[in-house]
Scaffold this active site. Structure first.
Site, PDB file in Angstrom:
ATOM      1  N   ASN A 113      20.288  -2.521  24.075  1.00  0.00           N
ATOM      2  CA  ASN A 113      21.235  -3.620  22.936  1.00  0.00           C
ATOM      3  C   ASN A 113      20.068  -2.759  21.581  1.00  0.00           C
ATOM      4  O   ASN A 113      18.877  -3.367  21.771  1.00  0.00           O
ATOM      5  CB  ASN A 113      21.727  -4.423  22.313  1.00  0.00           C
ATOM      6  CG  ASN A 113      22.809  -4.956  22.040  1.00  0.00           C
ATOM      7  OD1 ASN A 113      22.743  -3.891  21.098  1.00  0.00           O
ATOM      8  ND2 ASN A 113      22.810  -5.138  21.070  1.00  0.00           N
TER       9      ASN A 113
ATOM     10  N   GLU B 155      15.661   1.356  12.676  1.00  0.00           N
ATOM     11  CA  GLU B 155      16.574   1.229  13.865  1.00  0.00           C
ATOM     12  C   GLU B 155      15.473   2.916  14.150  1.00  0.00           C
ATOM     13  O   GLU B 155      16.298   3.090  15.326  1.00  0.00           O
ATOM     14  CB  GLU B 155      17.442   0.458  13.097  1.00  0.00           C
ATOM     15  CG  GLU B 155      18.239  -0.169  13.262  1.00  0.00           C
ATOM     16  CD  GLU B 155      19.582  -0.904  13.334  1.00  0.00           C
ATOM     17  OE1 GLU B 155      20.163  -2.049  13.523  1.00  0.00           O
ATOM     18  OE2 GLU B 155      20.208  -0.086  13.003  1.00  0.00           O
TER      19      GLU B 155
ATOM     20  N   ASP C 190      23.489 -10.829  22.624  1.00  0.00           N
ATOM     21  CA  ASP C 190      22.520 -11.337  21.903  1.00  0.00           C
ATOM     22  C   ASP C 190      21.313 -11.846  22.618  1.00  0.00           C
ATOM     23  O   ASP C 190      20.498 -12.457  21.945  1.00  0.00           O
ATOM     24  CB  ASP C 190      22.662 -11.061  20.414  1.00  0.00           C
ATOM     25  CG  ASP C 190      23.107 -10.180  19.947  1.00  0.00           C
ATOM     26  OD1 ASP C 190      23.766  -9.293  20.204  1.00  0.00           O
ATOM     27  OD2 ASP C 190      24.279 -10.676  19.150  1.00  0.00           O
TER      28      ASP C 190
ATOM     29  N   SER D   6      25.032   6.018  13.004  1.00  0.00           N
ATOM     30  CA  SER D   6      23.834   6.873  12.777  1.00  0.00           C
ATOM     31  C   SER D   6      22.531   6.507  13.547  1.00  0.00           C
ATOM     32  O   SER D   6      21.653   7.188  14.340  1.00  0.00           O
ATOM     33  CB  SER D   6      23.172   6.120  11.640  1.00  0.00           C
ATOM     34  OG  SER D   6      23.300   4.763  12.072  1.00  0.00           O
TER      35      SER D   6
ATOM     36  N   LEU E 204      30.642  -2.818  19.907  1.00  0.00           N
ATOM     37  CA  LEU E 204      31.569  -4.272  19.583  1.00  0.00           C
ATOM     38  C   LEU E 204      31.986  -4.956  20.654  1.00  0.00           C
ATOM     39  O   LEU E 204      31.547  -6.300  19.951  1.00  0.00           O
ATOM     40  CB  LEU E 204      32.557  -4.033  18.443  1.00  0.00           C
ATOM     41  CG  LEU E 204      32.642  -3.915  16.998  1.00  0.00           C
ATOM     42  CD1 LEU E 204      33.874  -2.964  16.348  1.00  0.00           C
ATOM     43  CD2 LEU E 204      32.315  -5.035  16.529  1.00  0.00           C
TER      44      LEU E 204
ATOM     45  N   HIS F   7      20.052  -5.183  18.196  1.00  0.00           N
ATOM     46  CA  HIS F   7      20.594  -6.034  16.954  1.00  0.00           C
ATOM     47  C   HIS F   7      20.053  -5.652  15.916  1.00  0.00           C
ATOM     48  O   HIS F   7      18.523  -5.940  15.523  1.00  0.00           O
ATOM     49  CB  HIS F   7      20.434  -7.315  17.360  1.00  0.00           C
ATOM     50  CG  HIS F   7      21.339  -8.389  17.067  1.00  0.00           C
ATOM     51  ND1 HIS F   7      22.822  -8.727  17.268  1.00  0.00           N
ATOM     52  CD2 HIS F   7      20.756  -8.916  15.675  1.00  0.00           C
ATOM     53  CE1 HIS F   7      23.096  -9.365  16.372  1.00  0.00           C
ATOM     54  NE2 HIS F   7      22.095  -9.985  15.166  1.00  0.00           N
TER      55      HIS F   7
ATOM     56  N   ILE G  80      29.985  -6.691  27.117  1.00  0.00           N
ATOM     57  CA  ILE G  80      29.708  -5.663  28.106  1.00  0.00           C
ATOM     58  C   ILE G  80      30.506  -6.668  29.193  1.00  0.00           C
ATOM     59  O   ILE G  80      30.043  -8.154  29.596  1.00  0.00           O
ATOM     60  CB  ILE G  80      28.723  -5.804  28.302  1.00  0.00           C
ATOM     61  CG1 ILE G  80      27.753  -4.738  27.227  1.00  0.00           C
ATOM     62  CG2 ILE G  80      27.878  -4.827  29.770  1.00  0.00           C
ATOM     63  CD1 ILE G  80      28.513  -3.313  26.888  1.00  0.00           C
TER      64      ILE G  80
HETATM   65  C1  GAR Z   1      23.617  -1.086  14.009  1.00  0.00           C
HETATM   66  O1  GAR Z   1      22.596  -1.410  12.438  1.00  0.00           O
HETATM   67  C2  GAR Z   1      23.066  -2.311  14.292  1.00  0.00           C
HETATM   68  O2  GAR Z   1      21.702  -2.765  14.819  1.00  0.00           O
HETATM   69  C3  GAR Z   1      24.282  -3.009  14.678  1.00  0.00           C
HETATM   70  O3  GAR Z   1      25.396  -2.054  13.421  1.00  0.00           O
HETATM   71  C4  GAR Z   1      25.270  -1.105  13.862  1.00  0.00           C
HETATM   72  C5  GAR Z   1      25.311   0.333  14.250  1.00  0.00           C
HETATM   73  O4  GAR Z   1      25.368   0.852  12.924  1.00  0.00           O
HETATM   74  N1  GAR Z   1      24.696  -3.608  16.275  1.00  0.00           N
HETATM   75  C6  GAR Z   1      25.320  -4.595  15.856  1.00  0.00           C
HETATM   76  O5  GAR Z   1      25.463  -5.881  15.026  1.00  0.00           O
HETATM   77  C7  GAR Z   1      25.737  -5.706  17.580  1.00  0.00           C
HETATM   78  N2  GAR Z   1      25.313  -6.782  17.386  1.00  0.00           N
HETATM   79  P1  GAR Z   1      25.381   2.907  13.564  1.00  0.00           P
HETATM   80  O6  GAR Z   1      26.682   2.859  14.050  1.00  0.00           O
HETATM   81  O7  GAR Z   1      24.967   3.827  11.837  1.00  0.00           O
HETATM   82  O8  GAR Z   1      24.364   3.595  14.551  1.00  0.00           O
END
Ligand code: GAR
Length: 200
Positions: A106, A178, A149, A18, A89, A108, A92
């Site tokens: 990134n 986000e 992070d 998303s 996931l 978080h 890097i």
């Molecule tokens: C997001 O909320 C992002 O912040 C998180 O994964 C989600 C992905 O949502 N990232 C982490 O947790 C990184 N440690 P999306 O696939 O709908 O963009």
């Protein structure tokens, strides 16, 4: 080559995508930023459909090779200057951190340094925040370095947690933040980046 060329961005995503979708929409027809590649480690990820709908090439990656060489040659083939992690996931590899200094960001879904680190991904973060009865959570957009992070923070936005908050309702609130802030923060960083030498 200062300031004259297109900045080619690769979005690394593992799942729903998303954030990737919002970033693609935000930069469609941008004057100097092009989303040139989606990098994904999961052949069934929804983000692959988003890439195809928007005519963006996809690089499907495999863990051992990613750890070994970061698919650097493929990124260079696509002339990637800048990397955006959006729900990606895997850690890097150093080869990419070295090749793209200050050029990987990134997002978080919490207020780092709280609720960060290995295993703190997506719903695991929201479950922990809600079960600890925190009053606030939020988002952190940061540069990526060799630790999970950990890199320099670009932007944080807070959200209040309601008394009856569930991890799912918190996840929705966080996604709203986000989607609003990640594309803008990327644009701000790229505006500064546009006046420096390109990484390829
Ligand atoms: C997001 O909320 C992002 O912040 C998180 O994964 C989600 C992905 O949502 N990232 C982490 O947790 C990184 N440690 P999306 O696939 O709908 O963009």
């Amino acid at each position: 080559m200062k300031g004259s060329k297109t900045i080619n961005v690769a979005i690394f995503a593992s799942g729903k995508g998303s954030n990737a979708k919002k970033i693609i929409e935000y930069f469609a027809n941008h004057s100097f930023v092009k989303i040139s590649l989606i990098v994904c480690n999961n052949s069934r990820a929804v983000v692959l459909e988003i890439a195809s709908e928007n005519g963006i090439p996809v690089l499907l990656i495999e863990k051992n090779q990613f750890k070994e060489n970061g698919y650097l040659a493929s990124l260079q083939k696509h002339k990637i200057n800048f990397i955006v992690l959006a729900g990606f996931l895997w850690k890097i590899p150093v080869v990419l951190i070295d090749k793209y200094p200050g050029s990987i960001v990134n997002i978080h879904p919490a207020l780092l340094p709280d609720y960060g680190g290995k295993g703190m991904y997506g719903m695991a973060v929201h479950n922990a925040v809600v079960s600890n009865k925190e009053k606030f959570s939020g988002i952190t957009i940061h540069f990526v370095d060799e630790k999970y992070d950990h890199g320099k923070i670009i932007l944080q936005e807070k959200v209040a947690i309601a008394g009856d908050e569930t991890p799912e309702s918190l996840a929705e609130k966080i996604h709203v933040l986000e989607h609003k802030w990640y594309p803008r923060a990327i644009e701000k960083v790229l505006n500064e980046y546009a006046n420096t030498e390109r990484v390829v």
